[in-house]
Design a protein around this motif. Structure first.
Motif, PDB file in Angstrom:
ATOM      1  N   MET A  62       0.845  -1.198   0.000  1.00  0.00           N
ATOM      2  CA  MET A  62       0.000   0.000   0.000  1.00  0.00           C
ATOM      3  C   MET A  62       0.882   1.251   0.000  1.00  0.00           C
ATOM      4  O   MET A  62       1.825   1.352   0.746  1.00  0.00           O
TER       5      MET A  62
ATOM      6  N   GLY B  53     -12.148  -2.154   3.824  1.00  0.00           N
ATOM      7  CA  GLY B  53     -10.874  -1.537   4.194  1.00  0.00           C
ATOM      8  C   GLY B  53     -10.947  -1.006   5.612  1.00  0.00           C
ATOM      9  O   GLY B  53     -10.601   0.138   5.884  1.00  0.00           O
ATOM     10  N   CYS B  54     -11.385  -1.866   6.527  1.00  0.00           N
ATOM     11  CA  CYS B  54     -11.627  -1.435   7.927  1.00  0.00           C
ATOM     12  C   CYS B  54     -10.341  -1.136   8.677  1.00  0.00           C
ATOM     13  O   CYS B  54     -10.367  -0.526   9.747  1.00  0.00           O
ATOM     14  N   GLY B  55      -9.175  -1.553   8.131  1.00  0.00           N
ATOM     15  CA  GLY B  55      -7.907  -1.319   8.824  1.00  0.00           C
ATOM     16  C   GLY B  55      -7.948  -1.923  10.225  1.00  0.00           C
ATOM     17  O   GLY B  55      -8.532  -3.000  10.442  1.00  0.00           O
TER      18      GLY B  55
ATOM     19  N   ASP C 172     -10.325  -6.266   5.259  1.00  0.00           N
ATOM     20  CA  ASP C 172      -9.115  -5.520   4.890  1.00  0.00           C
ATOM     21  C   ASP C 172      -8.084  -6.498   4.349  1.00  0.00           C
ATOM     22  O   ASP C 172      -8.021  -7.649   4.781  1.00  0.00           O
ATOM     23  N   SER C 173      -7.259  -6.028   3.421  1.00  0.00           N
ATOM     24  CA  SER C 173      -6.248  -6.910   2.832  1.00  0.00           C
ATOM     25  C   SER C 173      -5.005  -7.034   3.711  1.00  0.00           C
ATOM     26  O   SER C 173      -4.162  -7.897   3.472  1.00  0.00           O
ATOM     27  N   ASP C 174      -4.883  -6.175   4.735  1.00  0.00           N
ATOM     28  CA  ASP C 174      -3.688  -6.170   5.587  1.00  0.00           C
ATOM     29  C   ASP C 174      -3.940  -7.066   6.808  1.00  0.00           C
ATOM     30  O   ASP C 174      -4.713  -6.713   7.700  1.00  0.00           O
TER      31      ASP C 174
ATOM     32  N   ASP D  79     -10.076  -8.821  -0.161  1.00  0.00           N
ATOM     33  CA  ASP D  79      -9.818  -7.756  -1.139  1.00  0.00           C
ATOM     34  C   ASP D  79     -11.139  -7.071  -1.462  1.00  0.00           C
ATOM     35  O   ASP D  79     -12.111  -7.746  -1.835  1.00  0.00           O
ATOM     36  N   VAL D  80     -11.169  -5.756  -1.340  1.00  0.00           N
ATOM     37  CA  VAL D  80     -12.432  -5.044  -1.565  1.00  0.00           C
ATOM     38  C   VAL D  80     -12.858  -5.038  -3.036  1.00  0.00           C
ATOM     39  O   VAL D  80     -13.964  -4.621  -3.356  1.00  0.00           O
TER      40      VAL D  80
ATOM     41  N   ASP E  14     -13.381   4.428   4.399  1.00  0.00           N
ATOM     42  CA  ASP E  14     -12.734   5.646   4.908  1.00  0.00           C
ATOM     43  C   ASP E  14     -11.277   5.622   4.468  1.00  0.00           C
ATOM     44  O   ASP E  14     -10.483   4.828   4.984  1.00  0.00           O
ATOM     45  N   ARG E  15     -10.923   6.427   3.499  1.00  0.00           N
ATOM     46  CA  ARG E  15      -9.567   6.571   2.958  1.00  0.00           C
ATOM     47  C   ARG E  15      -9.025   5.245   2.417  1.00  0.00           C
ATOM     48  O   ARG E  15      -7.876   4.902   2.638  1.00  0.00           O
TER      49      ARG E  15
ATOM     50  N   GLN F 205      -8.764   5.514  -2.279  1.00  0.00           N
ATOM     51  CA  GLN F 205      -7.574   6.242  -2.749  1.00  0.00           C
ATOM     52  C   GLN F 205      -6.413   5.287  -3.058  1.00  0.00           C
ATOM     53  O   GLN F 205      -5.525   5.628  -3.826  1.00  0.00           O
ATOM     54  N   HIS F 206      -6.411   4.096  -2.463  1.00  0.00           N
ATOM     55  CA  HIS F 206      -5.265   3.186  -2.619  1.00  0.00           C
ATOM     56  C   HIS F 206      -5.508   2.021  -3.590  1.00  0.00           C
ATOM     57  O   HIS F 206      -4.559   1.308  -3.904  1.00  0.00           O
ATOM     58  N   VAL F 207      -6.751   1.775  -3.996  1.00  0.00           N
ATOM     59  CA  VAL F 207      -7.032   0.511  -4.694  1.00  0.00           C
ATOM     60  C   VAL F 207      -6.664   0.583  -6.177  1.00  0.00           C
ATOM     61  O   VAL F 207      -6.555   1.658  -6.756  1.00  0.00           O
TER      62      VAL F 207
END
Ligand code: SAM
Length: 257
Positions: free
Chosen positions: A1, A45-47, A69-71, A94-95, A111-112, A115-117
């Protein structure tokens, strides 16, 4: 990311969510989502899980909250955080390919994340697929082209911002695109709420922007000269500070009855 964050993402995100600004806009988003008792809420992408408890509180004891979330490290933090709450589930995923049936959730949230996908339109199409008719999506996504930093030579600041937009954040101008993407991907955008973060303290801003690291990369990429970079960093660390950046909260509804 790719992020602007200069420390471990899960630590940074937890502290941002707990900051005054983080709490204020996150509370606004939960409010605007109008989550009913018993609702199923999906946080893409709940982090580390900053929003999961608020969604569980809003949907009541019969509600269900799912965070993806992918992390895996962030999901582990989220899992520990919500371990006692049986209505919250988290999973690595993966979203772009949400592991849920069509028409199975009442609310979707990012939430934010977009922007990364790799493919923003695919993520919004997934949100539209899994939402029930009349379900609501809330996408809180920044627009890095709105970044302003007080510096006597605006052309230096403009080059720094252009470097961020071109190379640091994958979909840096996503904030302004989400409403139109919703309309194209099976949702109807109903409202866009701008949220502007203001930083008067260089140290707090540096935790988001990573000034030294990003400036060094901007020099390597030819966006700033070494002399301008020294002047820029010297000014930011010694003079009165002002920076701001906006994110847009786009609310969209799935058509149907
Ligand atoms: C800036 S963080 C925000 C986390 C959380 N929404 C919050 O408000 O604290 C972005 C998150 O998006 C996740 N992410 C990025 N691309 C993803 C993808 N394709 N699938 C799932 N998660 C993704 C990252 O792992 C990260 O946790």
């Amino acid at each position: 990311m790719t992020t602007l964050e200069s420390e471990r993402p899960a630590d940074y995100l937890t502290r941002l969510a707990a900051s005054e600004l983080g709490q204020a806009y996150k509370a606004l988003v939960v409010d605007e989502m109008q989550i009913d008792d018993g609702a199923t809420v999906l946080d893409l992408g709940c982090g580390p899980g900053a929003d999961l408890q608020a969604f569980a509180d809003a949907s009541g004891p019969q509600g269900r909250v799912i965070g993806i979330d992918s992390d895996s490290e962030a999901i582990e933090v989220a899992r520990r955080r919500v371990a006692v709450d049986k209505q919250i589930e988290v999973a690595v995923g993966d979203v772009h390919r949400v592991p849920m049936p069509a028409h199975s959730v009442d609310r979707v949230h990012t939430d934010r994340v977009i922007q990364h996908v790799d493919h923003p339109e695919a993520v919004i199409a997934e949100a539209a697929r899994v939402l029930r008719p009349r379900g609501i999506a809330a996408f809180a996504e920044p627009d890095w082209d709105t970044l302003v930093i007080d510096f006597p030579r605006p052309e230096v600041h403009s080059s720094y911002r252009r470097f961020i937009v071109d190379h640091v954040v994958r979909n840096a101008r996503i904030g302004r695109r989400i409403a139109n993407l919703c309309d194209e991907q099976g949702l109807s955008a109903i409202r866009v709420i701008p949220v502007t973060a203001i930083y008067r303290d260089a140290a707090s801003a540096d935790r988001v922007f990573g000034f030294a690291r990003v400036t060094r990369r901007a020099v390597e990429a030819g966006y700033l000269s070494a002399a301008d970079a020294d002047e820029w960093l010297g000014h930011l660390s010694t003079q009165r500070f002002f920076a701001s950046v906006s994110l847009f909260v786009t609310l969209a509804q799935k058509p149907g009855s």
